[in-house]
Write an enzyme that holds these catalytic residues in place. Structure first.
Site, PDB file in Angstrom:
ATOM      1  N   GLN A   1       0.815  -1.208   0.000  1.00 53.22           N
ATOM      2  CA  GLN A   1       0.000   0.000   0.000  1.00 53.22           C
ATOM      3  C   GLN A   1       0.853   1.266   0.000  1.00 53.22           C
ATOM      4  OE1 GLN A   1      -2.405   0.434   3.490  1.00 53.22           O
ATOM      5  NE2 GLN A   1      -0.686   0.243   4.908  1.00 53.22           N
TER       6      GLN A   1
ATOM      7  N   ARG B   1       0.705   6.650   7.664  1.00 52.58           N
ATOM      8  CA  ARG B   1      -0.233   6.906   6.571  1.00 52.58           C
ATOM      9  C   ARG B   1       0.530   6.978   5.252  1.00 52.58           C
ATOM     10  NH1 ARG B   1      -5.052   9.162   8.291  1.00 52.58           N
ATOM     11  NH2 ARG B   1      -5.765   8.615   6.199  1.00 52.58           N
TER      12      ARG B   1
ATOM     13  N   ASP C   1      -9.268   2.639  -2.570  1.00 53.45           N
ATOM     14  CA  ASP C   1      -9.762   2.975  -1.240  1.00 53.45           C
ATOM     15  C   ASP C   1     -10.692   4.187  -1.274  1.00 53.45           C
ATOM     16  OD1 ASP C   1     -10.007   2.704   1.475  1.00 53.45           O
ATOM     17  OD2 ASP C   1      -7.963   3.310   1.965  1.00 53.45           O
TER      18      ASP C   1
ATOM     19  N   HIS D   1      -2.948  -7.868   6.047  1.00 55.54           N
ATOM     20  CA  HIS D   1      -2.733  -6.423   6.189  1.00 55.54           C
ATOM     21  C   HIS D   1      -1.961  -6.216   7.485  1.00 55.54           C
ATOM     22  CE1 HIS D   1      -3.186  -2.160   6.086  1.00 55.54           C
ATOM     23  NE2 HIS D   1      -4.267  -2.126   5.322  1.00 55.54           N
TER      24      HIS D   1
ATOM     25  N   TRP E   1      -0.370  10.531  -0.495  1.00 59.23           N
ATOM     26  CA  TRP E   1      -1.460  10.437  -1.454  1.00 59.23           C
ATOM     27  C   TRP E   1      -1.135  11.172  -2.757  1.00 59.23           C
ATOM     28  CZ3 TRP E   1      -6.828  10.680   1.399  1.00 59.23           C
ATOM     29  CH2 TRP E   1      -6.879   9.648   2.336  1.00 59.23           C
TER      30      TRP E   1
ATOM     31  N   ASP F   1     -12.290  -1.398   7.460  1.00 55.07           N
ATOM     32  CA  ASP F   1     -11.292  -1.283   8.534  1.00 55.07           C
ATOM     33  C   ASP F   1     -11.816  -1.805   9.870  1.00 55.07           C
ATOM     34  OD1 ASP F   1      -9.782  -0.075   6.587  1.00 55.07           O
ATOM     35  OD2 ASP F   1     -10.109   1.951   7.301  1.00 55.07           O
TER      36      ASP F   1
ATOM     37  N   GLU G   1     -16.158   7.593   0.117  1.00 54.21           N
ATOM     38  CA  GLU G   1     -17.317   7.968   0.923  1.00 54.21           C
ATOM     39  C   GLU G   1     -17.195   9.336   1.579  1.00 54.21           C
ATOM     40  OE1 GLU G   1     -14.365   6.259   1.932  1.00 54.21           O
ATOM     41  OE2 GLU G   1     -15.572   4.484   2.395  1.00 54.21           O
TER      42      GLU G   1
END
Length: 665
Positions: free
Chosen positions: A275, A288, A392, A524, A291, A459, A395
């Site tokens: 990821q 994190r 991912d 994961h 992006w 998650d 929403e």
């Protein structure tokens, strides 16, 4: 189905049972007005409605129509409803008139013993009867149980505790044990209320254009109709059956060293999922991702060569992407210069806080922005050599952004995950890679069935909590299945680790033994890899994980047949028990067991400290996979030591020899 016209109303019958009725004393439509308040914090929404009016529409006047087989009714100059009943389907086309307001309620006849399922992917309750379900795409929350410390603390500190109805994937559709499905053709906020014994009340913050009700003689036939309407998932690529997809991160050397260790321990590996292939950042939540959707050469030096090297060994490489871009990066600046992001009400920048970093929202209603992002997927992911990725989020669309198409974000919000799925789907379709690559998503909505080749449960907490741990994945798979998402999987061991809650060896292995009996196995490391148990942390776990993965690979002939059935007929791989045992009332209440196809019954151990487990078996001749002992209908207890999840196969199965061989591994 039949439409029966009455002097002062009408009835819609499903066989010999009333489905919808209208009369002055028993109106089925209500309209009104409300003033909503919406607050979002990092994908968690607080929705409130101050209702100022709710009016029952008691008078229905029939009007002439030139359309044969269609009856038109005008409800007090507020609604115009055209009803068409043909064969197995009833369709209500609804038009709001000048004084319709901005709220609508419709009541569908219910029955005391009726069970109801669906409303997208639900993680706490499979049978929705007795509760109401607000339908709004959001983060599902942490803990999702207001009685627990975890949920309370997350609510207090981050507004992120969630509740039983919060979901990444809502859909205004339900399936009834009466063997029909109902779908509202709308993306506005809705609340489906199943608490009334005599009726189901469906409410909408707007006027849905159409209500569709379709019945079938049995549940498998109903699933064919559900998926014929919404679309069906494509087949999984061949390479995915070769073993587990290992979720690893930390750069080229660390990742491929761990892959080699895994291969040395006998773990069959289908893919490597990194990821962080695009880089990383540290936040208080944990590690994190950076992006910006392209290969980070400093983090992963020599990656193209490694991808080619391992593909020759039959092992594919997967990455990560989402529909946002972090501020002040080259791709962000390119998008901003071209006007590809959603903006605020005055046309200025609109940035979303994703947890200590801000991002622009790619506006998929802008055709140029949509094509730009799709082109980026083709170039930076597919052409680069990725065989798949996690697609991912989806929403988070705020309700106060301005969109290119001029539509309200309140209307587009629930539609956004589907646009995101379609963007990924078309990138594969247009490059001819649909049968070769795969992406997996957590967010969804009406139409995701066609555009999402593999759903993942999101998650979950790294524990055995009922509403947000291992058990919630079973419920998620079953509810998604009845919506037509027949390919489902989860992060083995869960993802979310907060405060003192960390993944244990027991959680990982119980999750892994369940994952062996699902379409896809994928690990994961979680949001805090350093403090959570990983499969490579001890020799015993690697040995056991290798065994479970070999069992999964051995199931390939059976799994391929089930995936084919899902692609051709829309029959899900993981199924509720009542799909094949419709005459058994107890099967309609079970949400912690599932059928893997018709021939395997899986009863995962979803609590800690168990070496024996109770399961319910419907009427059939069942053989316990590990002991070979035969059982019939009823509640039974079996040994459930680690690695021997309670699994039973039908004695009459044509795959019996396959299952017997698996038991000996």
């Amino acid at each position: 189905m039949q439409l029966v016209e009455k002097k002062d109303g009408f009835e819609i019958w499903q066989g010999n049972r009333i489905l919808l009725v209208h009369s002055p004393k028993n109106p089925c439509f209500y309209v009104g007005r409300g003033e909503e308040t919406v607050e979002m914090y990092r994908g968690n929404f607080q929705m409130e409605d101050y209702l100022t009016e709710k009016i029952p529409l008691r008078e229905a006047v029939k009007e002439e129509t030139a359309q044969p087989g269609v009856c038109r009714y005008r409800f007090q100059d507020r609604l115009l409803v055209e009803i068409a009943v043909c064969g197995d389907t009833a369709t209500l086309h609804i038009s709001g008139q000048a004084d319709a307001g901005n709220r609508l309620w419709i009541r569908i006849n219910g029955e005391k013993e009726e069970a109801v399922y669906g409303c997208g992917e639900q993680m706490s309750y499979f049978n929705l009867r007795g509760r109401h379900f607000p339908l709004w795409s959001s983060e599902p929350g942490v803990g999702r149980d207001k009685s627990t410390y975890m949920t309370w603390r997350c609510d207090v500190e981050n507004k992120s505790g969630g509740d039983y109805f919060n979901t990444n994937y809502p859909q205004p559709t339900y399936v009834s044990s009466r063997r029909y499905f109902l779908h509202a053709d709308t993306t506005v906020y809705a609340d489906f209320d199943f608490r009334h014994e005599a009726y189901h009340e469906l409410s909408f913050w707007g006027i849905p254009g159409q209500i569709r009700i379709q019945e079938a003689d049995d549940f498998l036939s109903l699933m064919e109709k559900v998926t014929a309407y919404f679309g069906r998932q494509p087949r999984l690529p061949e390479w995915i059956y070769r073993g587990a997809i290992l979720g690893l991160q930390g750069g080229t050397k660390r990742v491929f060293d761990l892959v080699e260790q895994s291969l040395e321990k006998g773990i069959p590996v289908a893919g490597i999922w990194c990821q962080d292939w695009e880089g990383k950042r540290e936040t208080s939540f944990g590690k994190r991702l950076q992006w910006e959707w392209r290969w980070d050469e400093k983090w992963y030096p020599g990656l193209p060569e490694k991808i080619a090297e391992y593909e020759k060994k039959g092992i594919r490489f997967l990455g990560y992407i989402n529909p946002y871009l972090v501020k002040d990066t080259p791709l962000y600046r390119e998008g901003k210069e071209n006007g590809y992001f959603a903006v605020d009400g005055r046309g200025g920048d609109y940035l979303v806080d994703f947890g200590e970093f801000d991002c622009g929202v790619v506006d998929f209603t802008n055709p140029d922005a949509y094509e730009w992002f799709k082109g980026m997927i083709k170039k930076n992911l597919i052409d680069f050599g990725l065989s798949g990725w996690m697609a991912d989020f989806g929403e988070y669309l705020p309700t106060d952004v301005s969109l290119f198409n001029g539509e309200s974000a309140m209307v587009e919000h629930n539609h956004w995950p589907v646009l995101w799925a379609k963007c990924n789907y078309e990138a594969l379709e247009e490059t001819g890679k649909l049968s070769e690559l795969v992406y997996f998503m957590r967010a969804g909505g009406t139409g995701s069935q066609r555009y999402c080749p593999l759903l993942w449960a999101g998650d979950q907490c790294v524990d055995f909590s009922i509403h947000d741990g291992l058990a919630s994945v079973i419920c998620a798979a079953l509810s998604a299945a009845v919506m037509g998402n027949g390919l489902h999987h989860s992060d083995i061991g869960g993802y979310t680790s907060l405060y003192e809650n960390v993944r244990t060896k027991e959680v990982f292995l119980r999750w892994a033994e369940m994952a062996a009996f699902t379409p896809v196995m994928r690990t994961h490391e979680g949001n805090r890899p350093d403090t959570n148990f990983q499969y490579y942390d001890d020799e015993d776990t690697m040995r056991e994980f290798a065994r479970l993965t070999r069992i999964h690979v051995a199931l390939t002939p059976y799994l391929k047949d089930l995936v084919e059935e899902n692609a051709v007929r829309g029959i899900p791989v993981q199924r509720p028990l009542f799909f094949h045992y419709e005459n058994d009332p107890q099967t309609y209440q079970i949400q912690t067991e599932y059928l893997l196809g018709e021939d395997l019954l899986v009863a995962p151990v979803y609590l800690s400290g168990k070496d024996e487990w109770e399961a319910y078996l419907p009427e059939d001749a069942w053989v316990h996979l590990w002991s070979g002992r035969e059982y019939r209908k009823g509640k039974i207890k079996v040994a459930a030591k680690m690695g021997e999840i309670p699994v039973f196969y039908r004695k009459a199965s044509r795959y019996r020899t396959l299952f017997e061989n698996i038991a000996g591994r």
